[in-house]
Design an enzyme around this catalytic site. Structure first.
Site, PDB file in Angstrom:
ATOM      1  N   GLY A 288      -3.634  -2.360   4.338  1.00 40.36           N
ATOM      2  CA  GLY A 288      -2.227  -2.509   3.995  1.00 40.36           C
ATOM      3  C   GLY A 288      -1.702  -3.715   4.745  1.00 40.36           C
ATOM      4  O   GLY A 288      -1.767  -3.748   5.972  1.00 40.36           O
TER       5      GLY A 288
ATOM      6  N   CYS B 188      -3.589   6.748   0.261  1.00 43.14           N
ATOM      7  CA  CYS B 188      -3.370   5.503  -0.488  1.00 43.14           C
ATOM      8  C   CYS B 188      -2.910   5.768  -1.918  1.00 43.14           C
ATOM      9  O   CYS B 188      -3.028   4.903  -2.796  1.00 43.14           O
ATOM     10  CB  CYS B 188      -4.621   4.639  -0.468  1.00 43.14           C
ATOM     11  SG  CYS B 188      -5.106   4.160   1.207  1.00 43.14           S
TER      12      CYS B 188
ATOM     13  N   GLY C 208       0.808  -1.217   0.000  1.00 42.71           N
ATOM     14  CA  GLY C 208       0.000   0.000   0.000  1.00 42.71           C
ATOM     15  C   GLY C 208       0.835   1.256   0.000  1.00 42.71           C
ATOM     16  O   GLY C 208       2.066   1.231   0.006  1.00 42.71           O
ATOM     17  N   ASP C 209       0.133   2.380   0.014  1.00 45.51           N
ATOM     18  CA  ASP C 209       0.760   3.694  -0.103  1.00 45.51           C
ATOM     19  C   ASP C 209       0.702   4.409   1.242  1.00 45.51           C
ATOM     20  O   ASP C 209       0.633   3.778   2.292  1.00 45.51           O
ATOM     21  CB  ASP C 209       0.038   4.483  -1.207  1.00 45.51           C
ATOM     22  CG  ASP C 209       0.923   5.478  -1.924  1.00 45.51           C
ATOM     23  OD1 ASP C 209       1.332   6.469  -1.285  1.00 45.51           O
ATOM     24  OD2 ASP C 209       1.205   5.282  -3.118  1.00 45.51           O
TER      25      ASP C 209
ATOM     26  N   PHE D 219      -3.019   7.493   7.004  1.00 44.77           N
ATOM     27  CA  PHE D 219      -3.014   8.147   8.316  1.00 44.77           C
ATOM     28  C   PHE D 219      -3.742   7.257   9.316  1.00 44.77           C
ATOM     29  O   PHE D 219      -4.774   6.658   9.006  1.00 44.77           O
ATOM     30  CB  PHE D 219      -3.725   9.499   8.251  1.00 44.77           C
ATOM     31  CG  PHE D 219      -3.974  10.111   9.612  1.00 44.77           C
ATOM     32  CD1 PHE D 219      -2.934  10.719  10.304  1.00 44.77           C
ATOM     33  CD2 PHE D 219      -5.230  10.050  10.200  1.00 44.77           C
ATOM     34  CE1 PHE D 219      -3.143  11.263  11.568  1.00 44.77           C
ATOM     35  CE2 PHE D 219      -5.450  10.586  11.458  1.00 44.77           C
ATOM     36  CZ  PHE D 219      -4.409  11.197  12.149  1.00 44.77           C
TER      37      PHE D 219
ATOM     38  N   ALA E  41      -7.820  -0.427   8.642  1.00 45.35           N
ATOM     39  CA  ALA E  41      -8.153   0.742   9.460  1.00 45.35           C
ATOM     40  C   ALA E  41      -9.494   1.276   8.997  1.00 45.35           C
ATOM     41  O   ALA E  41      -9.664   1.612   7.816  1.00 45.35           O
ATOM     42  CB  ALA E  41      -7.076   1.816   9.334  1.00 45.35           C
TER      43      ALA E  41
END
Length: 235
Positions: free
Chosen positions: A149, A178, A81-82, A85, A162
């Site tokens: 992720g 993301c 993933g990217d 938060f 999340a």
């Protein structure tokens, strides 16, 4: 495909990201050695930005100094993933489970995590769905309500999902969430027309959705204060 054997759910409250990361690493090792059963960490983090193994720093739109001045931390991780938060009022599940023993493939595992959040959204009257065109996570129209992720090491999972219950959404304005531009981030509080129960009730519902989606029969619950223990003492 159902998880074989039992699951131990750890309810942990708010845990610093670095501590949660160390704990996951230790639990993965113990799960690989079959010292512990499949385990689900249920927690929240203080304000924290994380980047996945692609190291897409360009999607972080704020300097680390400014980020720290806001009271947030930045961590680089080995999950997929990217940038994303984590913060208060966001429910996080970190499954430490053996995919080999469960017979789950990586793709189906991720889909199960998505289905867990879709099921929770439905409980509170929200029609959510998987992302389009390969976008991961869970969406309400074009607004992202849940992120995923994961990392899989020798068949054992870590990191996870999340789900936004009612976080401060302004934190997401400092990133390209993301790595997907021109998309909004939303929350259960913002989308639901229902009067929501206490946050711990919603979090418990998320755990129940996980258990149902993965078809787990034997579940044990454990209240855990991470600050009172050493990672190496985890049994």
């Amino acid at each position: 495909m159902k998880l074989r054997g039992g699951l131990e759910v750890w309810k942990m409250g708010i845990v610093k990201y670095s501590n949660a990361l160390k704990l996951q690493e230790e639990l993965v090792k113990k799960r690989q050695m079959r010292i512990i059963p499949d385990t689900l960490l249920c927690l929240q983090h203080p304000p924290t930005y994380t980047l996945g193994n692609r190291r897409t720093d360009h999607n972080l739109l704020i300097s680390q100094t400014d980020l720290e001045n806001m009271g947030a931390e930045l961590h680089y991780t080995e999950r997929g993933g990217d940038v994303t938060f984590h913060g208060p009022h966001q429910a996080i599940l970190y499954p430490i489970i053996s995919l080999r023993e469960s017979g789950l493939g990586a793709r189906r595992y991720v889909e199960n995590l998505e289905d867990t959040m879709i099921k929770l959204a439905c409980v509170y009257g929200i029609q959510a769905q998987r992302g389009m065109k390969g976008e991961t996570g869970v969406w309400v129209s074009n607004r992202k309500i849940g992120a995923i992720g994961v990392r899989i090491s020798s068949g054992i999972t870590s990191h996870g999902l999340a789900f936004n219950i009612d976080p401060d959404l302004t934190f997401f304005s400092h990133i390209v969430p993301c790595g997907i531009p021109d998309k909004e981030v939303t929350s259960l509080r913002k989308e639901s027309q229902m009067t929501l129960p206490e946050e711990n009730v919603i979090t418990d519902s998320l755990v129940d959705c996980f258990i149902d989606v993965f078809g787990i029969q034997d579940v044990a619950y454990k209240e855990t204060n991470f600050l009172s223990r050493d990672v190496e003492d985890v049994k």
